[in-house]
Motif scaffolding. Structure first.
Motif, PDB file in Angstrom:
ATOM      1  N   HIS A 113       0.814  -1.224   0.000  1.00  0.00           N
ATOM      2  CA  HIS A 113       0.000   0.000   0.000  1.00  0.00           C
ATOM      3  C   HIS A 113       0.845   1.270   0.000  1.00  0.00           C
ATOM      4  CE1 HIS A 113      -3.367  -2.642   0.720  1.00  0.00           C
ATOM      5  NE2 HIS A 113      -2.790  -3.092   1.827  1.00  0.00           N
ATOM      6  N   TYR A 114       2.158   1.159   0.233  1.00  0.00           N
ATOM      7  CA  TYR A 114       3.007   2.343   0.368  1.00  0.00           C
ATOM      8  C   TYR A 114       4.228   2.315  -0.541  1.00  0.00           C
ATOM      9  CZ  TYR A 114      -0.005   3.080   4.298  1.00  0.00           C
ATOM     10  OH  TYR A 114      -1.122   3.266   5.073  1.00  0.00           O
ATOM     11  N   ARG A 115       4.146   1.530  -1.592  1.00  0.00           N
ATOM     12  CA  ARG A 115       5.271   1.438  -2.519  1.00  0.00           C
ATOM     13  C   ARG A 115       5.284   2.621  -3.490  1.00  0.00           C
ATOM     14  NH1 ARG A 115       5.709  -5.048  -3.362  1.00  0.00           N
ATOM     15  NH2 ARG A 115       6.362  -5.373  -1.218  1.00  0.00           N
ATOM     16  N   ASN A 116       6.449   2.882  -4.032  1.00  0.00           N
ATOM     17  CA  ASN A 116       6.655   3.930  -5.043  1.00  0.00           C
ATOM     18  C   ASN A 116       6.322   5.326  -4.533  1.00  0.00           C
ATOM     19  OD1 ASN A 116       7.479   2.080  -7.136  1.00  0.00           O
ATOM     20  ND2 ASN A 116       5.346   1.436  -7.205  1.00  0.00           N
ATOM     21  N   LYS A 117       6.565   5.550  -3.242  1.00  0.00           N
ATOM     22  CA  LYS A 117       6.321   6.865  -2.647  1.00  0.00           C
ATOM     23  C   LYS A 117       7.585   7.435  -1.996  1.00  0.00           C
ATOM     24  CE  LYS A 117       1.477   5.726  -1.758  1.00  0.00           C
ATOM     25  NZ  LYS A 117       0.990   6.196  -3.013  1.00  0.00           N
ATOM     26  N   GLY A 118       8.698   6.713  -2.114  1.00  0.00           N
ATOM     27  CA  GLY A 118       9.968   7.194  -1.579  1.00  0.00           C
ATOM     28  C   GLY A 118      10.245   6.823  -0.131  1.00  0.00           C
ATOM     29  N   TYR A 119       9.305   6.147   0.538  1.00  0.00           N
ATOM     30  CA  TYR A 119       9.503   5.826   1.953  1.00  0.00           C
ATOM     31  C   TYR A 119      10.629   4.831   2.175  1.00  0.00           C
ATOM     32  CZ  TYR A 119       4.898   8.000   2.334  1.00  0.00           C
ATOM     33  OH  TYR A 119       3.843   8.867   2.253  1.00  0.00           O
ATOM     34  N   THR A 120      10.742   3.845   1.297  1.00  0.00           N
ATOM     35  CA  THR A 120      11.799   2.849   1.465  1.00  0.00           C
ATOM     36  C   THR A 120      13.175   3.494   1.274  1.00  0.00           C
ATOM     37  OG1 THR A 120      10.277   1.180   0.608  1.00  0.00           O
ATOM     38  CG2 THR A 120      12.585   0.549   0.796  1.00  0.00           C
ATOM     39  N   THR A 121      13.299   4.351   0.292  1.00  0.00           N
ATOM     40  CA  THR A 121      14.558   5.052   0.074  1.00  0.00           C
ATOM     41  C   THR A 121      14.915   5.901   1.288  1.00  0.00           C
ATOM     42  OG1 THR A 121      14.192   5.054  -2.321  1.00  0.00           O
ATOM     43  CG2 THR A 121      15.791   6.651  -1.455  1.00  0.00           C
ATOM     44  N   GLN A 122      13.938   6.620   1.852  1.00  0.00           N
ATOM     45  CA  GLN A 122      14.187   7.409   3.063  1.00  0.00           C
ATOM     46  C   GLN A 122      14.681   6.514   4.199  1.00  0.00           C
ATOM     47  OE1 GLN A 122      10.985  10.046   4.416  1.00  0.00           O
ATOM     48  NE2 GLN A 122      10.198  10.088   2.316  1.00  0.00           N
ATOM     49  N   ALA A 123      14.044   5.356   4.355  1.00  0.00           N
ATOM     50  CA  ALA A 123      14.397   4.439   5.439  1.00  0.00           C
ATOM     51  C   ALA A 123      15.809   3.892   5.267  1.00  0.00           C
ATOM     52  CB  ALA A 123      13.386   3.295   5.519  1.00  0.00           C
ATOM     53  N   VAL A 124      16.137   3.430   4.069  1.00  0.00           N
ATOM     54  CA  VAL A 124      17.466   2.862   3.829  1.00  0.00           C
ATOM     55  C   VAL A 124      18.537   3.932   4.022  1.00  0.00           C
ATOM     56  CG1 VAL A 124      18.983   1.790   2.102  1.00  0.00           C
ATOM     57  CG2 VAL A 124      16.611   1.002   2.354  1.00  0.00           C
ATOM     58  N   LYS A 125      18.314   5.125   3.487  1.00  0.00           N
ATOM     59  CA  LYS A 125      19.289   6.209   3.679  1.00  0.00           C
ATOM     60  C   LYS A 125      19.452   6.528   5.161  1.00  0.00           C
ATOM     61  CE  LYS A 125      19.025   8.559  -0.767  1.00  0.00           C
ATOM     62  NZ  LYS A 125      18.645   9.800  -1.473  1.00  0.00           N
ATOM     63  N   GLY A 126      18.351   6.537   5.897  1.00  0.00           N
ATOM     64  CA  GLY A 126      18.426   6.809   7.332  1.00  0.00           C
ATOM     65  C   GLY A 126      19.254   5.775   8.073  1.00  0.00           C
ATOM     66  N   LEU A 127      19.028   4.492   7.767  1.00  0.00           N
ATOM     67  CA  LEU A 127      19.790   3.425   8.425  1.00  0.00           C
ATOM     68  C   LEU A 127      21.264   3.469   8.015  1.00  0.00           C
ATOM     69  CD1 LEU A 127      19.870   1.000  10.310  1.00  0.00           C
ATOM     70  CD2 LEU A 127      19.208  -0.442   8.358  1.00  0.00           C
ATOM     71  N   VAL A 143      21.724  -7.504  -1.205  1.00  0.00           N
ATOM     72  CA  VAL A 143      21.522  -8.518  -2.239  1.00  0.00           C
ATOM     73  C   VAL A 143      20.068  -8.440  -2.672  1.00  0.00           C
ATOM     74  CG1 VAL A 143      23.398 -10.045  -1.550  1.00  0.00           C
ATOM     75  CG2 VAL A 143      21.165 -10.356  -0.531  1.00  0.00           C
ATOM     76  N   VAL A 144      19.872  -8.386  -3.997  1.00  0.00           N
ATOM     77  CA  VAL A 144      18.537  -8.156  -4.540  1.00  0.00           C
ATOM     78  C   VAL A 144      18.328  -9.088  -5.725  1.00  0.00           C
ATOM     79  CG1 VAL A 144      16.967  -6.425  -5.493  1.00  0.00           C
ATOM     80  CG2 VAL A 144      18.746  -5.711  -3.886  1.00  0.00           C
ATOM     81  N   LEU A 145      17.177  -9.710  -5.779  1.00  0.00           N
ATOM     82  CA  LEU A 145      16.843 -10.531  -6.936  1.00  0.00           C
ATOM     83  C   LEU A 145      16.729  -9.641  -8.171  1.00  0.00           C
ATOM     84  CD1 LEU A 145      14.167 -12.816  -5.249  1.00  0.00           C
ATOM     85  CD2 LEU A 145      16.362 -13.574  -6.191  1.00  0.00           C
ATOM     86  N   PRO A 146      17.257 -10.081  -9.309  1.00  0.00           N
ATOM     87  CA  PRO A 146      17.215  -9.243 -10.510  1.00  0.00           C
ATOM     88  C   PRO A 146      15.810  -8.784 -10.897  1.00  0.00           C
ATOM     89  CG  PRO A 146      18.727 -11.067 -10.844  1.00  0.00           C
ATOM     90  CD  PRO A 146      18.022 -11.314  -9.528  1.00  0.00           C
ATOM     91  N   HIS A 147      14.802  -9.620 -10.696  1.00  0.00           N
ATOM     92  CA  HIS A 147      13.444  -9.235 -11.105  1.00  0.00           C
ATOM     93  C   HIS A 147      12.725  -8.357 -10.085  1.00  0.00           C
ATOM     94  CE1 HIS A 147      12.729 -12.966  -8.818  1.00  0.00           C
ATOM     95  NE2 HIS A 147      11.520 -12.487  -8.563  1.00  0.00           N
ATOM     96  N   ASN A 148      13.382  -8.038  -8.969  1.00  0.00           N
ATOM     97  CA  ASN A 148      12.808  -7.119  -7.986  1.00  0.00           C
ATOM     98  C   ASN A 148      13.229  -5.698  -8.381  1.00  0.00           C
ATOM     99  OD1 ASN A 148      11.902  -5.688  -5.778  1.00  0.00           O
ATOM    100  ND2 ASN A 148      12.661  -7.163  -4.274  1.00  0.00           N
ATOM    101  N   ILE A 149      12.567  -5.191  -9.402  1.00  0.00           N
ATOM    102  CA  ILE A 149      12.937  -3.911 -10.014  1.00  0.00           C
ATOM    103  C   ILE A 149      12.905  -2.774  -8.996  1.00  0.00           C
ATOM    104  CG2 ILE A 149      12.365  -2.251 -11.841  1.00  0.00           C
ATOM    105  CD1 ILE A 149      13.355  -5.046 -12.836  1.00  0.00           C
ATOM    106  N   ALA A 150      11.849  -2.699  -8.192  1.00  0.00           N
ATOM    107  CA  ALA A 150      11.707  -1.602  -7.229  1.00  0.00           C
ATOM    108  C   ALA A 150      12.851  -1.610  -6.217  1.00  0.00           C
ATOM    109  CB  ALA A 150      10.361  -1.686  -6.519  1.00  0.00           C
ATOM    110  N   SER A 151      13.205  -2.776  -5.707  1.00  0.00           N
ATOM    111  CA  SER A 151      14.274  -2.869  -4.723  1.00  0.00           C
ATOM    112  C   SER A 151      15.625  -2.503  -5.338  1.00  0.00           C
ATOM    113  CB  SER A 151      14.312  -4.271  -4.120  1.00  0.00           C
ATOM    114  OG  SER A 151      15.144  -4.298  -2.999  1.00  0.00           O
ATOM    115  N   ASN A 152      15.851  -2.907  -6.565  1.00  0.00           N
ATOM    116  CA  ASN A 152      17.081  -2.527  -7.251  1.00  0.00           C
ATOM    117  C   ASN A 152      17.172  -1.009  -7.399  1.00  0.00           C
ATOM    118  OD1 ASN A 152      18.803  -4.919  -8.232  1.00  0.00           O
ATOM    119  ND2 ASN A 152      16.727  -5.579  -8.701  1.00  0.00           N
ATOM    120  N   LYS A 153      16.056  -0.356  -7.707  1.00  0.00           N
ATOM    121  CA  LYS A 153      16.040   1.108  -7.837  1.00  0.00           C
ATOM    122  C   LYS A 153      16.345   1.766  -6.493  1.00  0.00           C
ATOM    123  CE  LYS A 153      12.854   1.523 -11.723  1.00  0.00           C
ATOM    124  NZ  LYS A 153      11.510   1.959 -12.143  1.00  0.00           N
TER     125      LYS A 153
END
Length: 185
Positions: A113-127, A143-153
């Motif tokens: 429900h909260y994907r593609n809104k920048g929250y994950t990037t904020q969290a990873v940068k914070g950590l 480590v990221v699966l190649p087909h996990n496009i969002a996580s790779n980004k």
């Protein structure tokens, strides 16, 4: 809640898990969009309660008590909206045994429900910023699966560089690294 460790990441906070978070964690890790990429996080509610109570909360306390020398300890933090304290995901760091040293990993997931809104990037940068500023960590991995496009980004937006490929549990993963000296220039 004032005595819980938090990292301010803008609209969101990274915060230690509490027992009261178990249902929200269970709901998130029951989403196919999450366990497709993180099958180890899938559990029953009873398992999740046991893990939060007996492993994740004590592990977090031990990690934080040993800063800056964290060794092989784990830190598992929830991603919460700062204004509402709503749990929307998690962002962790620990040792990835399948990698050669230094093998400290950053891992994360967010509710569908909260994907593609920048929250994950904020969290990873914070950590990442917390780890490099407050601990003896010199390099982080993802480590990221190649087909996990969002996580790779997300991982690329956070400054990680593709090192190569690694096979984990018979699956090819992209292996990214980020050195403290690269980020703290």
């Amino acid at each position: 809640m004032n005595n819980l460790f938090t990292i301010d990441c803008g609209e969101i906070l990274l915060r230690e898990f509490r027992i009261e978070d178990v249902d929200a964690i269970y709901e998130l890790t029951s989403q196919p969009e999450v366990y497709e990429f993180l099958p180890d996080w899938r559990s029953t509610r009873e398992q999740r309660l046991d893990w939060v109570t007996n492993y994740e909360i004590p592990d977090n306390k031990e990690f934080l008590a040993n800063v800056p020398s964290i060794g092989e300890r784990w830190l598992k933090l929830g991603i919460f909206f700062k204004e509402t304290d709503e749990f929307i995901g998690f962002c962790n760091t620990g040792i990835k045994e399948e990698l050669s040293g230094p093998n400290r990993e950053v891992a994360y997931s967010i509710s569908k429900h909260y994907r593609n809104k920048g929250y994950t990037t904020q969290a990873v940068k914070g950590l990442v910023n917390y780890l490099f500023a407050n601990t003896d960590v010199e390099q982080l991995n993802a480590v990221v699966l190649p087909h996990n496009i969002a996580s790779n980004k997300v991982i690329v937006k956070c400054g990680f560089h593709l090192k190569g490929n690694v096979e984990i549990e018979d699956q090819l993963h992209y292996h990214y690294t980020l050195a403290k000296k690269e980020l703290m220039k």
